[in-house]
Design a protein around this motif. Structure first.
Motif, PDB file in Angstrom:
ATOM      1  N   LEU A   1     -14.018 -11.858  -6.571  1.00 53.57           N
ATOM      2  CA  LEU A   1     -12.688 -11.227  -6.567  1.00 53.57           C
ATOM      3  C   LEU A   1     -11.813 -11.826  -5.458  1.00 53.57           C
ATOM      4  N   ILE A   2     -12.415 -12.046  -4.278  1.00 50.93           N
ATOM      5  CA  ILE A   2     -11.647 -12.626  -3.154  1.00 50.93           C
ATOM      6  C   ILE A   2     -11.118 -14.008  -3.556  1.00 50.93           C
ATOM      7  N   HIS A   3     -11.997 -14.840  -4.116  1.00 48.53           N
ATOM      8  CA  HIS A   3     -11.570 -16.200  -4.485  1.00 48.53           C
ATOM      9  C   HIS A   3     -10.604 -16.166  -5.676  1.00 48.53           C
ATOM     10  N   ASP A   4     -10.831 -15.240  -6.606  1.00 49.10           N
ATOM     11  CA  ASP A   4      -9.938 -15.135  -7.765  1.00 49.10           C
ATOM     12  C   ASP A   4      -8.501 -14.793  -7.338  1.00 49.10           C
ATOM     13  N   ASP A   5      -8.364 -14.022  -6.264  1.00 53.60           N
ATOM     14  CA  ASP A   5      -7.027 -13.598  -5.820  1.00 53.60           C
ATOM     15  C   ASP A   5      -6.261 -14.687  -5.074  1.00 53.60           C
ATOM     16  N   LEU A   6      -6.931 -15.759  -4.693  1.00 47.71           N
ATOM     17  CA  LEU A   6      -6.278 -16.820  -3.908  1.00 47.71           C
ATOM     18  C   LEU A   6      -5.119 -17.469  -4.673  1.00 47.71           C
ATOM     19  N   PRO A   7      -4.113 -17.956  -3.953  1.00 43.45           N
ATOM     20  CA  PRO A   7      -2.977 -18.608  -4.623  1.00 43.45           C
ATOM     21  C   PRO A   7      -3.395 -19.735  -5.584  1.00 43.45           C
ATOM     22  N   ALA A   8      -4.458 -20.451  -5.270  1.00 43.48           N
ATOM     23  CA  ALA A   8      -4.888 -21.549  -6.150  1.00 43.48           C
ATOM     24  C   ALA A   8      -5.525 -21.046  -7.438  1.00 43.48           C
ATOM     25  N   ASP A  44      -3.744 -15.845  -7.864  1.00 49.06           N
ATOM     26  CA  ASP A  44      -2.630 -15.572  -6.951  1.00 49.06           C
ATOM     27  C   ASP A  44      -2.197 -14.110  -7.000  1.00 49.06           C
ATOM     28  N   ASP A  45      -3.068 -13.224  -6.564  1.00 50.37           N
ATOM     29  CA  ASP A  45      -2.748 -11.794  -6.597  1.00 50.37           C
ATOM     30  C   ASP A  45      -2.732 -11.203  -5.191  1.00 50.37           C
ATOM     31  N   ASP A  46      -1.677 -10.448  -4.910  1.00 44.07           N
ATOM     32  CA  ASP A  46      -1.532  -9.874  -3.568  1.00 44.07           C
ATOM     33  C   ASP A  46      -2.272  -8.559  -3.417  1.00 44.07           C
ATOM     34  N   ARG A  57      -8.050  -3.678  -5.585  1.00 43.53           N
ATOM     35  CA  ARG A  57      -8.630  -2.376  -5.263  1.00 43.53           C
ATOM     36  C   ARG A  57      -7.634  -1.499  -4.480  1.00 43.53           C
ATOM     37  N   GLY A  58      -6.367  -1.591  -4.899  1.00 42.09           N
ATOM     38  CA  GLY A  58      -5.342  -0.708  -4.335  1.00 42.09           C
ATOM     39  C   GLY A  58      -4.822  -1.097  -2.971  1.00 42.09           C
ATOM     40  N   ARG A  59      -5.229  -2.244  -2.442  1.00 44.49           N
ATOM     41  CA  ARG A  59      -4.632  -2.672  -1.165  1.00 44.49           C
ATOM     42  C   ARG A  59      -4.495  -4.188  -1.098  1.00 44.49           C
ATOM     43  N   ALA A  60      -3.971  -4.671   0.026  1.00 48.15           N
ATOM     44  CA  ALA A  60      -3.707  -6.117   0.151  1.00 48.15           C
ATOM     45  C   ALA A  60      -4.984  -6.906  -0.116  1.00 48.15           C
ATOM     46  N   SER A  61      -4.880  -7.958  -0.910  1.00 48.17           N
ATOM     47  CA  SER A  61      -6.060  -8.796  -1.160  1.00 48.17           C
ATOM     48  C   SER A  61      -6.433  -9.524   0.146  1.00 48.17           C
ATOM     49  N   CYS A  62      -7.646 -10.064   0.176  1.00 55.34           N
ATOM     50  CA  CYS A  62      -8.204 -10.576   1.443  1.00 55.34           C
ATOM     51  C   CYS A  62      -7.292 -11.619   2.109  1.00 55.34           C
ATOM     52  N   HIS A  63      -6.768 -12.555   1.293  1.00 55.70           N
ATOM     53  CA  HIS A  63      -5.953 -13.612   1.926  1.00 55.70           C
ATOM     54  C   HIS A  63      -4.605 -13.088   2.414  1.00 55.70           C
ATOM     55  N   LYS A  64      -4.169 -11.946   1.867  1.00 52.27           N
ATOM     56  CA  LYS A  64      -2.917 -11.347   2.328  1.00 52.27           C
ATOM     57  C   LYS A  64      -3.145 -10.593   3.637  1.00 52.27           C
ATOM     58  N   ILE A  97      -2.635  -4.098 -20.192  1.00 46.61           N
ATOM     59  CA  ILE A  97      -1.401  -3.823 -20.940  1.00 46.61           C
ATOM     60  C   ILE A  97      -1.029  -2.343 -20.852  1.00 46.61           C
ATOM     61  N   GLU A  98      -2.046  -1.468 -20.970  1.00 49.10           N
ATOM     62  CA  GLU A  98      -1.748  -0.038 -21.136  1.00 49.10           C
ATOM     63  C   GLU A  98      -1.692   0.758 -19.832  1.00 49.10           C
ATOM     64  N   SER A  99      -2.275   0.229 -18.753  1.00 46.84           N
ATOM     65  CA  SER A  99      -2.304   1.009 -17.508  1.00 46.84           C
ATOM     66  C   SER A  99      -1.258   0.507 -16.523  1.00 46.84           C
ATOM     67  N   THR A 100      -1.034   1.331 -15.482  1.00 46.38           N
ATOM     68  CA  THR A 100      -0.078   0.932 -14.447  1.00 46.38           C
ATOM     69  C   THR A 100      -0.836   0.247 -13.303  1.00 46.38           C
ATOM     70  N   SER A 101      -0.072  -0.431 -12.438  1.00 51.56           N
ATOM     71  CA  SER A 101      -0.686  -1.081 -11.273  1.00 51.56           C
ATOM     72  C   SER A 101      -1.359  -0.034 -10.394  1.00 51.56           C
ATOM     73  N   GLU A 102      -0.754   1.162 -10.298  1.00 50.22           N
ATOM     74  CA  GLU A 102      -1.333   2.228  -9.464  1.00 50.22           C
ATOM     75  C   GLU A 102      -2.697   2.619 -10.009  1.00 50.22           C
ATOM     76  N   GLN A 103      -2.791   2.792 -11.330  1.00 45.16           N
ATOM     77  CA  GLN A 103      -4.073   3.179 -11.933  1.00 45.16           C
ATOM     78  C   GLN A 103      -5.129   2.099 -11.703  1.00 45.16           C
ATOM     79  N   LEU A 104      -4.723   0.839 -11.832  1.00 46.59           N
ATOM     80  CA  LEU A 104      -5.679  -0.263 -11.777  1.00 46.59           C
ATOM     81  C   LEU A 104      -6.012  -0.711 -10.349  1.00 46.59           C
ATOM     82  N   GLY A 105      -5.100  -0.429  -9.406  1.00 49.57           N
ATOM     83  CA  GLY A 105      -5.312  -0.911  -8.036  1.00 49.57           C
ATOM     84  C   GLY A 105      -5.071  -2.406  -7.914  1.00 49.57           C
ATOM     85  N   LYS A 106      -4.533  -3.003  -8.971  1.00 48.99           N
ATOM     86  CA  LYS A 106      -4.147  -4.427  -8.941  1.00 48.99           C
ATOM     87  C   LYS A 106      -2.913  -4.567  -9.832  1.00 48.99           C
ATOM     88  N   THR A 107      -2.282  -5.722  -9.798  1.00 52.15           N
ATOM     89  CA  THR A 107      -1.042  -5.892 -10.553  1.00 52.15           C
ATOM     90  C   THR A 107      -1.309  -5.832 -12.058  1.00 52.15           C
TER      91      THR A 107
END
Ligand code: GRG
Length: 294
Positions: free
Chosen positions: A84-91, A94-96, A99-106, A227-237
């Protein structure tokens, strides 16, 4: 297995897994403890602990001991968190948020996030080798986890996912991505639980197959939730798959057909986990996963 509610069982197990992981992450504070802190930040950030839970349930259902399975369960979560940490990286994705908070690189920075992921991945194998009480299980556990996580497992799935983005949606390609990106690690959770319980080979193989169907269904549901859930529900974008032209089930067959596919896959897994007493709680969890909202 005792007749505790699934919720109680899952919460109790989550606490045991967290306590185990807590003991495994080195307590030194080298150069201000940045590496240690970033590993702990990501692993203790409220994940569902699904892979450890499934691994522990399979082990218990097959008569295995808790102390035998705990290193395998902790290792699965370490590898999952690294991915998950590597998946979130800009390369990559690229997810900020994760799990409902800033990703590791952020929260830290890119170099720290890469190193935190590397450290969790390698620690997983160290933990299995050093902390599994029955040393004769170690080879099979290392092999199962390496196979699921590596070049012919999750890493290949991630490569396929990156290469498939923006291409014309295609069912065969979606299945090929899902089977490696998600199902390989969930299937490994089943396999490793059967290994620590010392199950005979045909049972291990049945668990691998059940885990694969559950992993495939899990990813189809993940695509639907995007598609069906919100970012709040998912804890990710939420909604990123469509925006980025990701190869997903709904993109190929639509939402309704995707839901029906997820039900069929879950049914296949449930049939493999025959309705005996011992598998009852796994069946309950699998059914719950089909209806999850986050
Ligand atoms: C970087 C080698 C490498 C692999 C990344 C895990 C992954 C592969 C990508 C993350 C994106 C994604 C949708 C992966 C599929 C697996 C999945 C649904 C992960 C999320 O798992 P959950 O829902 O997460 O169990 P929590 O936060 O609850 O642990």
């Amino acid at each position: 297995m005792e007749t505790r509610s699934l919720k109680e069982y899952a919460e109790e197990t989550r606490q045991k897994v967290d306590a185990f992981i807590d003991r495994c992450i080195p307590e030194y504070h080298d150069f201000g403890g940045r590496l240690h802190e970033s590993m702990r930040y990501s692993i203790f950030s409220g994940g569902k602990r699904l892979r450890p839970l499934l691994c522990i349930m399979v082990n218990e259902s097959l008569g295995g001991l808790e102390e035998e399975v705990m290193p395998a369960a902790g290792a699965l979560e370490m590898v999952h968190t690294y991915s998950l940490i590597h998946d979130d990286l800009p390369a990559m994705d690229d997810d900020d948020f994760r799990r409902g908070r800033a990703s590791c690189h952020k929260k830290f920075d890119e170099a720290t996030a890469i190193l935190a992921g590397d450290a969790l991945l390698t620690l997983a194998f160290e933990v299995i080798a050093e902390r599994t009480p029955s040393k004769e299980c170690v080879g099979a556990l290392v092999s199962a986890l390496g196979r699921a996580a590596g070049y012919n497992g999750m890493v290949l799935g991630q490569m396929r996912d990156l290469l498939g983005t923006g291409l014309e949606p295609d069912l065969e390609k979606v299945r090929a991505i899902h089977s490696k990106k998600t199902a390989a690690m969930i299937s490994a959770a089943f396999e490793m639980g059967a290994i620590t319980a010392r199950a005979p080979e045909p049972v291990v193989n049945r668990m691998i197959e059940a885990g694969t169907w559950i992993g495939l269904a899990f990813q189809v549901i993940d695509d639907i939730l995007d598609i069906e859930s919100t970012s709040e529900q998912l804890g990710k974008t939420a909604g990123k798959d469509l925006e980025e032209g990701k190869m997903t089930y709904p993109a190929v067959v639509g939402l309704d057909e995707s839901k029906s596919v997820a039900r069929d896959m879950t049914e296949k897994a449930l049939n493999l986990l025959k309705p005996t007493e011992t598998y009852q709680q796994i069946r309950e969890l699998v059914t719950y996963m089909l209806h999850r909202t986050s």
